[in-house]
Design a protein around this motif. Structure first.
Motif, PDB file in Angstrom:
ATOM      1  N   UNK A 267       0.851  -1.050   0.009  1.00  0.00           N
ATOM      2  CA  UNK A 267       0.123   0.022   0.089  1.00  0.00           C
ATOM      3  C   UNK A 267       1.502   1.264  -0.237  1.00  0.00           C
ATOM      4  N   UNK A 268       1.720   1.145  -0.496  1.00  0.00           N
ATOM      5  CA  UNK A 268       2.709   2.716  -0.288  1.00  0.00           C
ATOM      6  C   UNK A 268       2.027   3.318  -1.835  1.00  0.00           C
ATOM      7  N   UNK A 269       2.211   4.545  -2.031  1.00  0.00           N
ATOM      8  CA  UNK A 269       2.906   5.439  -3.538  1.00  0.00           C
ATOM      9  C   UNK A 269       1.092   5.841  -3.846  1.00  0.00           C
ATOM     10  N   UNK A 270       0.608   5.740  -2.746  1.00  0.00           N
ATOM     11  CA  UNK A 270      -1.075   5.959  -2.873  1.00  0.00           C
ATOM     12  C   UNK A 270      -2.169   4.538  -3.507  1.00  0.00           C
ATOM     13  N   UNK A 271      -1.180   3.222  -3.230  1.00  0.00           N
ATOM     14  CA  UNK A 271      -1.962   2.209  -4.214  1.00  0.00           C
ATOM     15  C   UNK A 271      -2.848   1.324  -2.935  1.00  0.00           C
ATOM     16  N   UNK A 272      -3.636   0.414  -2.643  1.00  0.00           N
ATOM     17  CA  UNK A 272      -3.799  -0.397  -1.785  1.00  0.00           C
ATOM     18  C   UNK A 272      -4.758  -0.008  -1.888  1.00  0.00           C
ATOM     19  N   UNK A 453       3.872  13.578 -20.151  1.00  0.00           N
ATOM     20  CA  UNK A 453       4.279  13.736 -21.361  1.00  0.00           C
ATOM     21  C   UNK A 453       5.546  12.372 -21.882  1.00  0.00           C
ATOM     22  N   UNK A 454       5.116  11.535 -21.889  1.00  0.00           N
ATOM     23  CA  UNK A 454       6.698  10.902 -21.719  1.00  0.00           C
ATOM     24  C   UNK A 454       5.755   9.317 -23.020  1.00  0.00           C
ATOM     25  N   UNK A 455       4.653   8.902 -22.697  1.00  0.00           N
ATOM     26  CA  UNK A 455       3.218   8.742 -23.391  1.00  0.00           C
ATOM     27  C   UNK A 455       2.260   8.509 -23.961  1.00  0.00           C
ATOM     28  N   UNK A 456       2.200   8.781 -24.971  1.00  0.00           N
ATOM     29  CA  UNK A 456       1.042   8.818 -25.289  1.00  0.00           C
ATOM     30  C   UNK A 456      -0.586   8.259 -24.729  1.00  0.00           C
ATOM     31  N   UNK A 457      -0.717   7.346 -24.094  1.00  0.00           N
ATOM     32  CA  UNK A 457      -1.745   7.371 -23.712  1.00  0.00           C
ATOM     33  C   UNK A 457      -1.727   7.322 -22.184  1.00  0.00           C
ATOM     34  N   UNK A 458      -0.877   7.718 -21.016  1.00  0.00           N
ATOM     35  CA  UNK A 458      -1.454   9.125 -20.000  1.00  0.00           C
ATOM     36  C   UNK A 458      -0.795   9.548 -19.930  1.00  0.00           C
ATOM     37  N   UNK A 459      -0.950  10.257 -21.440  1.00  0.00           N
ATOM     38  CA  UNK A 459      -0.786  11.972 -21.495  1.00  0.00           C
ATOM     39  C   UNK A 459      -2.784  12.138 -22.081  1.00  0.00           C
ATOM     40  N   UNK A 460      -2.998  10.596 -22.653  1.00  0.00           N
ATOM     41  CA  UNK A 460      -4.953  11.092 -23.390  1.00  0.00           C
ATOM     42  C   UNK A 460      -5.244  10.722 -21.598  1.00  0.00           C
ATOM     43  N   UNK A 461      -4.777   9.767 -20.800  1.00  0.00           N
ATOM     44  CA  UNK A 461      -4.764  10.169 -19.778  1.00  0.00           C
ATOM     45  C   UNK A 461      -5.663  10.868 -18.929  1.00  0.00           C
ATOM     46  N   UNK A 462      -4.428  11.783 -18.848  1.00  0.00           N
ATOM     47  CA  UNK A 462      -4.826  13.024 -17.583  1.00  0.00           C
ATOM     48  C   UNK A 462      -5.248  14.139 -18.380  1.00  0.00           C
ATOM     49  N   UNK A 463      -5.403  13.941 -19.810  1.00  0.00           N
ATOM     50  CA  UNK A 463      -6.266  15.344 -20.468  1.00  0.00           C
ATOM     51  C   UNK A 463      -7.708  14.884 -20.498  1.00  0.00           C
ATOM     52  N   UNK A 464      -8.050  13.383 -20.087  1.00  0.00           N
ATOM     53  CA  UNK A 464      -9.327  13.325 -20.122  1.00  0.00           C
ATOM     54  C   UNK A 464     -10.296  13.328 -18.985  1.00  0.00           C
ATOM     55  N   UNK A 476       0.403  13.802  -9.076  1.00  0.00           N
ATOM     56  CA  UNK A 476       0.061  12.623  -8.738  1.00  0.00           C
ATOM     57  C   UNK A 476       0.776  11.360  -9.832  1.00  0.00           C
ATOM     58  N   UNK A 477      -0.013  11.554 -10.901  1.00  0.00           N
ATOM     59  CA  UNK A 477       0.875  10.550 -11.941  1.00  0.00           C
ATOM     60  C   UNK A 477       1.911  10.098 -11.487  1.00  0.00           C
ATOM     61  N   UNK A 478       2.993  11.247 -11.800  1.00  0.00           N
ATOM     62  CA  UNK A 478       4.426  11.075 -11.690  1.00  0.00           C
ATOM     63  C   UNK A 478       4.945  10.124 -10.107  1.00  0.00           C
ATOM     64  N   UNK A 479       4.143  10.983  -9.365  1.00  0.00           N
ATOM     65  CA  UNK A 479       4.184  10.012  -7.668  1.00  0.00           C
ATOM     66  C   UNK A 479       4.225   8.384  -7.905  1.00  0.00           C
ATOM     67  N   UNK A 480       3.052   8.310  -8.682  1.00  0.00           N
ATOM     68  CA  UNK A 480       2.127   7.016  -8.187  1.00  0.00           C
ATOM     69  C   UNK A 480       3.195   6.099  -9.141  1.00  0.00           C
TER      70      UNK A 480
END
Length: 529
Positions: A267-272, A453-464, A476-480
């Motif tokens: 349960x680290x980095x916001x998971x769990x 910004x490294x991957x299109x799928x991640x950017x798509x998720x962030x801008x959704x 939060x995405x960077x930390x996770x």
């Protein structure tokens, strides 16, 4: 009158982008010609590359197509490259463009099947750890054969559907009522903690799925756009690409799934985050309601989409046609047998991919500048002074770092183009080129999960539309993503540095699973070992 016109023009320029961002782009457009004509074309070329990387890194302020496109148009206008060279880059990468145009649109017509599968995972499996690993693995498997952008788009659709259903019930309404799930004002006080727990749960699943798209995307020639560019330059087909990547991608996939399992346990980095029991029951009731409404016609559609999916995997594995054309066949088959005949329904399928296709074409314009101004030649020559595994490690790390701060498609395209030039110039052997292609592909795909910004799928998720609803910010995405970044990068690095890649490749040659290629008159041709 004059002042108001200028003011209106400035307000329209790049729309709602921040003031400092607009001024930065204007400064770039003013400075570039001055550097090109009065300082050095080489320096101006590097300035353009750094400015373009800046537009990619700031993608949340403004989609990179507009500012990046303005910079590319100016570069052509002042003579840093020519329209002919840009067209040449587009022509040799036509398969990638067709992949984005047709494959992403084709998978759009298989969304119902994918939604059905992910919904069943959430409602049927009680263990959060198992659900997380299943989401990660399913995303990896689908991304290997489909497209990471589409897979994440489907999972976003699932999450938005579930979020809106629970939000509606928590606001005291029935499932069939109209409701605005973006506003929390109607949510009962006792449901607030439950809603926050549900948001955390969805954040977990989406990040695991996002990482899954990277784990699967690196494995095959269709997983990410740059994979196809690298595969084309190396003259590898679907099966050969997957086999050559396997010495790095298989250990990384195992390590990634184990990391997913471990993060849910510790349960680290916001998971769990667990799914509240009350929310689970609401989702199960909703799924039962949807299942009871499903007609025979709907069930047949799901079966046909499944058959089209099997055709897609077979066609890719046997390389029956260019990837983009296989995507076009998916559109034709999936629409013909599921009742889609309206032009407007077809139009929606192309909305997700075409902005990125346009951006990729701008990439090729910047690549044309890099080639004409020979920007990367000194860097490549320096890296080529290293020998053996160290050379592979340097390429892997250089690609990985640049992909974190910019975009992996851009980085992969630039590096493979330059290494191909070194091959044609006789600086490296064909076997070394093949190993470097693996290092470039894995370097652009694995460390790039560090930032959205490294991957299109991640950017798509962030801008959704979902990201603000579940409180998923850039930070939060960077930390996770951090624990995954460390594990995937290190496992990939060890696989390359240890000589595992080289020894396994040699084993594959001896087993006859892959063949030695050779270069004849500047073109790749099949050779035999």
């Amino acid at each position: 009158m004059q002042q108001s016109f200028v003011s209106a023009f400035y307000k329209n320029f790049l729309g709602n982008s921040p003031e400092w961002y607009k001024l930065a782009i204007i400064a770039f457009l003013v400075i570039n010609p001055l550097i090109f004509f009065f300082v050095s074309p080489y320096v101006a070329g590097w300035a353009l590359v750094l400015e373009f990387i800046f537009t990619l890194a700031m993608a949340l302020k403004c989609y990179p197509l507009q500012p990046g496109g303005l910079l590319a148009i100016e570069a052509i206008a002042i003579g840093m490259t020519s329209p002919k060279q840009v067209m040449h880059e587009v022509a040799i990468n036509i398969e990638v463009i067709l992949l984005l145009v047709f494959m992403v649109a084709g998978i759009y017509f298989m969304k119902n099947l994918l939604l059905f599968l992910f919904t069943k995972i959430i409602t049927k499996v009680r263990s959060k750890t198992t659900v997380s690993v299943l989401f990660c693995f399913a995303s990896a498997f689908l991304s290997a054969f489909l497209d990471a952008l589409t897979v994440i788009a489907v999972i976003i659709s699932v999450a938005v559907g579930f979020y809106s259903v629970y939000h509606k019930v928590a606001s005291g309404k029935h499932i069939n009522h109209d409701h605005d799930h973006t506003c929390d004002s109607g949510v009962a006080e006792y449901s607030r903690d439950e809603l926050e727990a549900f948001r955390a749960y969805l954040r977990n699943l989406l990040m695991h799925a996002g990482i899954g798209t990277a784990l699967g995307g690196v494995c095959t020639i269709v997983g990410e756009p740059q994979n196809l560019i690298i595969g084309q330059q190396a003259n590898w087909q679907f099966v050969e690409f997957a086999i050559r990547m396997a010495p790095v991608t298989v250990p990384v996939l195992i390590a990634g799934l184990f990391t997913c399992f471990l993060l849910e346990k510790v349960k680290w980095f916001g998971y769990g985050a667990e799914l509240p029991e009350n929310v689970r029951q609401i989702l199960i009731d909703f799924d039962k309601d949807q299942t009871s409404k499903r007609t025979k016609k709907d069930n047949v559609k799901l079966v046909m989409q499944g058959l089209v999916g099997i055709w897609l995997i077979i066609a890719l594995a046997m390389h029956l046609a260019a990837v983009g054309l296989i995507g076009l066949s998916v559109i034709i088959l999936a629409t013909s047998f599921t009742g889609v005949t309206d032009e407007h329904q077809l139009g929606h399928a192309f909305e997700e991919a075409l902005p990125f296709t346009a951006l990729l074409t701008v990439f090729f314009a910047v690549v044309a500048v890099i080639i004409d101004q020979q920007l990367f030649t000194p860097v490549i020559n320096w890296v080529l002074t290293y020998e053996g595994n160290m050379q592979l490690v340097m390429f892997y790390l250089a690609n990985g770092f640049l992909s974190m701060v910019s975009d992996n498609v851009f980085v992969g395209t630039v590096y493979i183009t330059e290494v191909k030039k070194a091959l044609l110039a006789g600086q490296i052997t064909r076997d070394q080129f093949d190993l470097l292609a693996v290092a470039i592909n894995t370097g652009t795909n694995l460390p790039s999960v560090a930032t959205p910004n490294g991957q299109a799928a991640f950017l798509f998720l962030l801008t959704s539309a979902l990201a603000p609803l579940i409180r998923l910010s850039y930070g939060r995405m960077v930390v996770m993503a951090f624990p995954y970044t460390i594990v995937l990068t290190i496992v990939g690095l060890i696989s390359i540095y240890s000589g595992l890649l080289e020894s396994k490749t040699q084993d594959l040659y001896e087993a006859g699973l892959i063949h030695h290629h050779k270069v004849i008159e500047g073109n790749d041709a099949e050779g035999h070992h």
